[in-house]
Design a protein around this motif. Structure first.
Motif, PDB file in Angstrom:
ATOM      1  N   LEU A  36       0.862  -1.179   0.000  1.00  0.00           N
ATOM      2  CA  LEU A  36       0.000   0.000   0.000  1.00  0.00           C
ATOM      3  C   LEU A  36       0.896   1.225   0.000  1.00  0.00           C
ATOM      4  O   LEU A  36       1.750   1.384   0.865  1.00  0.00           O
ATOM      5  N   ILE A  37       0.715   2.079  -0.988  1.00  0.00           N
ATOM      6  CA  ILE A  37       1.476   3.325  -1.068  1.00  0.00           C
ATOM      7  C   ILE A  37       0.512   4.460  -0.788  1.00  0.00           C
ATOM      8  O   ILE A  37      -0.529   4.577  -1.428  1.00  0.00           O
ATOM      9  N   VAL A  38       0.862   5.300   0.186  1.00  0.00           N
ATOM     10  CA  VAL A  38       0.024   6.439   0.551  1.00  0.00           C
ATOM     11  C   VAL A  38       0.759   7.702   0.143  1.00  0.00           C
ATOM     12  O   VAL A  38       1.895   7.919   0.549  1.00  0.00           O
ATOM     13  N   LEU A  39       0.115   8.516  -0.664  1.00  0.00           N
ATOM     14  CA  LEU A  39       0.703   9.762  -1.120  1.00  0.00           C
ATOM     15  C   LEU A  39      -0.098  10.917  -0.555  1.00  0.00           C
ATOM     16  O   LEU A  39      -1.303  11.010  -0.786  1.00  0.00           O
ATOM     17  N   TYR A  40       0.564  11.770   0.214  1.00  0.00           N
ATOM     18  CA  TYR A  40      -0.081  12.968   0.753  1.00  0.00           C
ATOM     19  C   TYR A  40       0.283  14.127  -0.157  1.00  0.00           C
ATOM     20  O   TYR A  40       1.455  14.390  -0.401  1.00  0.00           O
TER      21      TYR A  40
END
Length: 54
Positions: A36-40
């Protein structure tokens, strides 16, 4: 499972034909890792700082 859209899209919805073929997401191959890649984006990260309470 639909691989492509089989309906007809016209300028007016009354002239269009829907495609109600079931759609399913493609599944990952067996043994694929769970990642899971989370980009803010635009969160004001430069303003983040630890604060002391007390």
């Amino acid at each position: 499972m639909a691989d492509q859209f089989n309906g007809v899209i016209k300028l007016d919805i009354r002239d269009s034909v829907p495609d109600w073929t079931p759609y399913q997401l493609k599944k990952a191959p067996a043994g694929a890792p769970n990642i899971l890649i989370v980009l803010y984006d635009d969160t004001g990260q430069a303003a983040w700082s630890p604060t002391a309470v007390g």
